[in-house]
Motif scaffolding. Structure first.
Motif, short mmCIF file in Angstrom:
data_model
loop_
_atom_site.label_atom_id
_atom_site.label_comp_id
_atom_site.label_asym_id
_atom_site.label_seq_id
_atom_site.Cartn_x
_atom_site.Cartn_y
_atom_site.Cartn_z
N ALA A 209 33.71 44.08 43.28
CA ALA A 209 32.77 43.61 42.25
C ALA A 209 33.50 43.03 41.04
N THR A 210 34.64 43.61 40.69
CA THR A 210 35.38 43.11 39.52
C THR A 210 35.92 41.70 39.76
N LYS A 211 36.34 41.42 41.00
CA LYS A 211 36.86 40.09 41.33
C LYS A 211 35.73 39.06 41.33
N GLU B 282 41.33 33.68 44.37
CA GLU B 282 41.04 34.75 43.41
C GLU B 282 41.24 34.34 41.96
N THR B 283 41.79 33.15 41.71
CA THR B 283 42.09 32.73 40.34
C THR B 283 41.53 31.34 40.06
N TYR B 284 41.49 31.01 38.80
CA TYR B 284 41.04 29.67 38.39
C TYR B 284 41.94 28.60 39.00
N ASP B 285 43.26 28.81 38.94
CA ASP B 285 44.20 27.81 39.47
C ASP B 285 44.04 27.64 40.97
N ALA B 286 43.84 28.75 41.69
CA ALA B 286 43.65 28.67 43.15
C ALA B 286 42.37 27.89 43.47
#
Length: 563
Positions: free
Chosen positions: A11-13, A37-41
């Motif tokens: 849920a946190t991700k 999982e990240t903005y850059d990805a």
């Protein structure tokens, strides 16, 4: 078909991605399931860039390959570009020969005859090179196991550069350079390039010596994208970027041969699925029904009018291929029934008259009826030749390796392979293969799995979701089109079977009076009773668009229906 719902990410991700990307739960979940999982990805995923491509010189032996080709160009040596007869092989040969011809006139191409020479590097091809004064052979999409052939060429004063992506054997051929990211001693960051992808890395390295960047080689990416789609390699990492930009070339400025193939396609924009089902089968049909040279000739032609003529011939080959594989599939299914082999762990069938060019397609067709590892054999010279296809999760290459005592030659991947054996070993091989698979396969793998990304309500299916899903493309292994499930839907009362022999089903699904959407289920006509009994049912589907009479509307393309 067994439905498997993918685990929901933490849920946190989900909350993090929702916040940084300004998306909803559905989109955040789909991204996390794809390892983003990240903005850059996410930026890399949604906006592929040439910066995503790895340095070609990270591949073992790349420096040696470049040095040897530069020497050949400088000294005016004759270079033979050699490749397999399938889509990956013929696009590789078209790519490499087209590029080299911008640097030297001393280039020719060679595709082995599927029936006289078989798969891979042949002695006949090496003799051709020797007789015509070629001193360098660049082999693409084949060669990783051609140890004796490369040694034979060396005796005749011919050097080899191998560009392959298949799994190596215990030993590597003694070539000048062996480019294969699957080599155990190769530290190249991405292991899943197709043969044409390896070829593209080689021309990228050669071009860098001329002060060129990968952006200067965009014109070759229609070939690379076609090979990526046809060879069913994972569309992640480099393959995603190569396929993304390759599709742009196909849709805006394809080479004349590609343009001729797609001239009759009534679509504004081709997807990777169109490449797989429209372009690739036609290119493949040349090698299956006639000779792979026809495909290379089409793909390297610079005059559109000539390319259009060649495309007509290719289309005839493809029509012949369709008729042939349909007939052989019917014959093979009958053999299974007559032998009462419906309940085995494997399908192994043989007929000496079956067309060698389509046995791979037939093997795939048979797995649609009997979902299990499958081999289709035919006569090939003095031997029997087979194409093998597997089911998801089972490594058919390893299974064949366990039967190697009965095999003359084999090679391939986890899910597809080819082999030859002596006629007298067929029955022993068939028994051993059944025994090996029976002992090693997880029984649940014999039921086709449908992986469902997410459970949603019909109210969540809208044009905004469709727009975002479209940006997930290009789709393929590693990034499949998202599959959703919705529970407790009903037909509004007008559901019916459609199509030839009522094979398909079409209805309007509803969960409440405000949520209604048209559903089409290809091959699901036998599920009509579930829809008609007025009880709620579950559907698994992809979100699609229907284009009709100039209008576009959302529809669900059904994967399965369950009570």
């Amino acid at each position: 078909m067994r439905w498997t719902l993918k685990p929901k990410p933490e849920a946190t991700k989900i909350a993090y991605l929702k916040d940084v990307l300004k998306v909803d739960d559905v989109v955040a979940t789909l991204l996390l399931q794809r390892g983003i999982e990240t903005y850059d990805a996410a930026k890399t995923f949604f906006r592929p860039s040439f910066d995503d491509l790895h340095n070609p010189f990270l591949m073992k032996d790349m420096d040696k390959a470049v040095a040897r080709i530069e020497k050949a160009i400088e000294e005016g040596e004759n270079i033979l570009v050699y490749g397999d007869y399938d889509v990956d092989g013929t696009t590789s040969v078209a790519l490499m020969s087209s590029y080299l011809k911008t640097r030297t006139d001393s280039v020719a191409t060679y595709i082995p005859d599927r029936y006289e020479e078989g798969y891979g590097v042949s002695y006949q091809g090496i003799d051709f090179a020797h007789d015509n004064d070629f001193t360098l052979i660049i082999a693409l999409d084949c060669g990783i196991k051609a140890i004796e052939k490369v040694a034979y060429a060396k005796e005749k004063g011919i050097d080899f550069i191998i560009c392959d992506h298949h799994r190596p054997g215990d030993n590597i051929p003694d070539a000048v350079a062996v480019l294969d990211p699957k080599r155990a001693d190769c530290e190249y960051p991405f292991k899943e390039l197709c043969g044409c992808g390896v070829g593209f890395k080689l021309i990228t390295a050669l071009a860098s010596n001329q002060g060129q960047k990968v952006e200067d080689l965009v014109e070759y990416l229609d070939l690379v994208a076609t090979a990526i789609g046809a060879d069913i390699v994972p569309i992640v990492d480099e393959n995603r970027a190569l396929a993304y930009f390759g599709l742009q070339v196909i849709n805006t400025n394809p080479r004349p041969g590609m343009k001729a193939i797609i001239a009759e396609v009534k679509k504004d924009e081709l997807t990777i699925t169109d490449v797989v089902f429209i372009i690739a089968p036609r290119i493949n049909a040349a090698g299956r029904m006639k000779h792979g040279n026809h495909a290379v000739t089409l793909l390297t032609e610079t005059d559109f009018n000539l390319a259009a003529q060649y495309a007509v011939d290719i289309d005839v080959f493809n029509t012949d291929r369709r008729e042939t594989d349909q007939r052989i599939t019917e014959e093979a299914l009958l053999k299974i029934e007559e032998a009462k082999e419906q309940d085995r762990f494997t399908t192994v069938v043989y007929d000496e008259h079956w067309h060698k060019g389509v046995i791979g397609i037939v093997a795939s067709r048979l797995t649609e009826t009997y979902y299990r590892p499958t081999l289709v054999f035919t006569k090939s010279g003095e031997n029997l030749a087979a194409s093998a296809r597997s089911v998801k999760g089972f490594d058919v290459y390893n299974a064949l390796e366990a039967c190697s005592e009965y095999i003359e030659q084999f090679g391939g991947h986890k899910y597809a392979a080819g082999l030859t054996l002596l006629p007298e070993n067929y029955e022993d091989f068939k028994a051993k293969f059944e025994s090996v698979v029976k002992a090693s396969i997880d029984p649940k793998l014999l039921t086709q799995e449908l992986k469902v990304d997410l459970k949603i309500n019909l109210s969540q299916v809208d044009n905004k979701l469709m727009r975002i899903i479209r940006q997930f493309a290009p789709f393929g292994p590693g990034n499949m089109t998202p599959v959703f499930m919705t529970q407790d839907v009903k037909d509004t009362g007008w559901g019916k079977c459609v199509g030839e022999d009522d094979k398909h089903v079409r209805f309007t699904a509803t969960q409440n009076p405000n949520d209604k959407i048209v559903c089409i289920g290809f091959g699901l006509g036998d599920k009509i009773d579930i829809i008609k009994n007025r009880s709620p049912f579950d559907i698994a589907y992809t979100v699609d668009e229907n284009h009709w009479n100039g209008r576009t509307s959302l529809q669900l393309k059904l994967k399965d229906i369950k009570e």
